[in-house]
Design an enzyme around this catalytic site. Structure first.
Site, mmCIF file in Angstrom:
data_model
loop_
_atom_site.group_PDB
_atom_site.id
_atom_site.type_symbol
_atom_site.label_atom_id
_atom_site.label_comp_id
_atom_site.label_asym_id
_atom_site.label_seq_id
_atom_site.Cartn_x
_atom_site.Cartn_y
_atom_site.Cartn_z
ATOM 1 N N ASP A 150 0.832 -1.210 0.000
ATOM 2 C CA ASP A 150 0.000 0.000 0.000
ATOM 3 C C ASP A 150 0.862 1.255 0.000
ATOM 4 O OD1 ASP A 150 0.405 -1.288 2.643
ATOM 5 O OD2 ASP A 150 -0.237 0.653 3.383
ATOM 6 N N ASN A 151 2.172 1.090 0.163
ATOM 7 C CA ASN A 151 3.063 2.253 0.113
ATOM 8 C C ASN A 151 3.889 2.283 -1.167
ATOM 9 O OD1 ASN A 151 2.176 3.073 2.619
ATOM 10 N ND2 ASN A 151 3.818 2.051 3.731
HETATM 11 P P1 AMP Z 1 1.227 3.810 6.885
HETATM 12 O O1 AMP Z 1 1.930 2.766 7.675
HETATM 13 O O2 AMP Z 1 1.505 5.206 7.354
HETATM 14 O O3 AMP Z 1 1.414 3.647 5.423
HETATM 15 O O4 AMP Z 1 -0.336 3.638 7.183
HETATM 16 C C1 AMP Z 1 -1.041 2.431 7.006
HETATM 17 C C2 AMP Z 1 -2.514 2.705 7.066
HETATM 18 O O5 AMP Z 1 -2.868 3.259 8.335
HETATM 19 C C3 AMP Z 1 -3.040 3.681 6.025
HETATM 20 O O6 AMP Z 1 -4.307 3.251 5.655
HETATM 21 C C4 AMP Z 1 -3.090 4.986 6.787
HETATM 22 O O7 AMP Z 1 -4.008 5.887 6.246
HETATM 23 C C5 AMP Z 1 -3.524 4.506 8.176
HETATM 24 N N1 AMP Z 1 -3.090 5.433 9.236
HETATM 25 C C6 AMP Z 1 -1.833 5.691 9.656
HETATM 26 N N2 AMP Z 1 -1.842 6.587 10.653
HETATM 27 C C7 AMP Z 1 -3.135 6.922 10.880
HETATM 28 C C8 AMP Z 1 -3.796 7.807 11.769
HETATM 29 N N3 AMP Z 1 -3.143 8.545 12.657
HETATM 30 N N4 AMP Z 1 -5.145 7.893 11.684
HETATM 31 C C9 AMP Z 1 -5.830 7.166 10.809
HETATM 32 N N5 AMP Z 1 -5.273 6.311 9.943
HETATM 33 C C10 AMP Z 1 -3.941 6.186 9.976
HETATM 34 MG MG MG Z 2 0.847 4.266 3.799
#
Ligand code: AMP
Ligand code: MG
Length: 487
Positions: free
Chosen positions: A252-253
């Protein structure tokens, strides 16, 4: 040059409809204020850099105001996180505000990260803190300046809004720019939820907007996948050549454009360490520095699986087989240039590997070694750099091979060697401790350090007067900073 109200929108992703994203309004931050803006990123929207200082700018990118033509949407996607499939992710704290096109005809997504809760927030609060927003901003712009494909960052807006992480922090927003925010995980979402029509629509969208040249090929989707493989291989080759560790290479990244995307606990190597793990939560080292290469292929295989409705398995496998050769070619090309070589020989890979092994054993600073190697002739440089190595006999043997290789490469003046090498060997990189210093000052209300660091990193190959302190190895406290995912 445009004023803020002169941007032209054309929201192509929003038009795909509710199966792809949900309308959500940004939740404003209290007392929004400009922390830092990138003039280079503003230029992508033809924006007059002076508008960054206006209160409207902080209000727009702090979630208080919106253009009438903006259509803020939270995108749905899924993805493989640390090897396991998560059926639904999505923009949990970011919104695609809309797509703006510039005078050159390029479309740029305006994505506001930290904009509040969405239907995809799961357990999260929808916020981003100042610390992580500054890190994303600095990294995006620094990678771009190094020539590494990346999403861009227009600005960071700070606020007085309290946000809870391990302790109370302040909320912030980053305005991210990219030509697309579509991830591998978008394709996975529609594949695993068995929505073939939407999946086909998504594939058409990506093909038409981002890979139109592939339309001319006999199998357009296959040509597009090959291109995605090649772009990812090239991006990861550049990460490896410059010592960038992403930290969270979940599907997803991963961007379908092959740009560095979604910055979390990333780091640039200080001392060379192939086994370096920058993500404190990555206990197995799945995303360690050297694992980024095979993980790049693993992620592309996950995308390939999601593309099986459009492309035969054999063709997908064949395209995946291109990844490593592409990677090797790009990596070796860049490493040759980092060593000052202008020609190619079969044993160059071994020359690079031999050097990295010595650097690993002696904890040599990865960035400064190459910079200093170009300061002088090969003969003089290796003499001077020798002191940094513990295995002197090993280094001497390598230095002999290197000097002989340089002699075979050609006869050029030192001035030429220096210019050529300095043009690919940065003096300044975004070391974790430099980011940390800038963050500490910003958290205390002083944004001058973030702004200066951003300026310095925007010209990483150019020696800048008075900026010597940004080209130093980390002090002891700054060597192994632990960065977690909680941003
Ligand atoms: P990431 O690890 O930052 O790529 O995030 C993984 C998932 O978690 C994605 O769907 C992000 O939108 C969600 N996410 C990360 N941090 C938050 C947050 N503080 N509030 C809501 N969703 C989050
Ligand atoms: Mg992400």
């Amino acid at each position: 040059m445009k004023a803020l109200d002169e941007l032209t929108f054309d929201n192509r992703f929003a038009r795909l409809g509710d199966a792809f994203s949900t309308h959500v309004l940004p939740e404003p931050l209290d007392e929004p204020r400009l922390v830092v803006a990138s003039k280079a990123a503003m230029a992508l929207l033809d924006l007059d850099p002076a508008v960054a200082e206006t209160s409207v700018f902080a209000e727009l990118f702090g979630g208080h105001k919106l253009w009438a033509e903006a259509e803020p949407r939270a995108m749905v996607y899924s993805g493989h996180q640390f090897g396991g499939y998560t059926p639904q992710l999505g923009d949990g704290r970011g919104l695609l505000l809309g797509e703006v096109y510039n005078q050159a005809g390029e479309h740029w997504d305006l994505h506001l990260k930290g904009a509040g809760m969405t239907p995809y927030s799961r357990m999260g609060d929808g916020r981003a803190v100042l610390r992580s927003s500054i890190r994303e901003f600095l990294a995006s712009e620094a990678l771009h300046a190094l020539g590494i494909p990346s999403s861009r960052a227009l600005c960071v807006i700070g606020s007085s809004t309290p946000v809870w992480r391990e302790k109370q922090e302040r909320g912030a927003m980053v305005l991210r720019l990219a030509q697309s925010h579509i991830r591998f995980g978008h394709f996975e979402y529609f594949y695993y939820t068995k929505k073939p029509e939407q999946q086909a629509e998504l594939a058409e969208h990506v093909l038409n907007l981002h890979y139109p040249e592939c339309r001319e090929q006999p199998e357009p989707y296959l040509a597009m996948f090959r291109e995605i493989v090649e772009r990812n291989a090239e991006m990861i080759a550049k990460w490896q050549a410059y010592g960038f560790c992403h930290g969270v290479m979940n599907t997803d990244n991963m961007s379908i454009l092959g740009i560095t995307f979604d910055f979390g606990p990333f780091a640039f190597l200080d001392d060379f360490d192939a086994h370096f793990i920058c993500n404190h939560s990555d206990h197995e080292g799945r995303y360690s520095f050297s694992n980024q290469v095979p993980i790049g292929q693993w992620n592309l295989s996950a995308l390939a699986q999601a593309l099986t409705p459009f492309i035969s398995v054999d063709a997908l496998k064949e395209a995946l087989g291109l990844y490593l050769p592409f990677y090797q070619a790009h990596y070796l090309d860049l490493m040759r240039r980092r060593l000052g070589l202008t020609t190619a020989e079969d044993d160059d890979q071994k020359l690079v590997e031999g050097l990295l092994k010595l650097m690993q054993n002696s904890g040599v600073d990865y960035t400064l070694f190459f910079r200093r190697l170009g300061d002088e002739s090969a003969e003089l440089a290796v003499k001077r750099l020798r002191d940094d190595f513990v295995d002197l006999a090993g280094f001497d043997a390598w230095a002999e091979r290197y000097k002989a290789r340089i002699a075979r490469d050609g006869d050029y003046a030192q001035q030429q060697r220096r210019e050529r090498m300095h043009a690919v060997n940065p003096l300044y990189i975004l070391r974790n401790y430099l980011a940390q210093n800038a963050i500490a000052a910003a958290e205390a209300g002083d944004y001058s350090e973030v702004r200066r660091l951003h300026e310095v990193l925007s010209k990483p190959f150019e020696e800048q007067a008075g900026m010597e302190q940004y080209a130093q190895r980390p002090p002891d406290w700054g060597k192994h900073l632990e960065i977690s995912c909680s941003s």
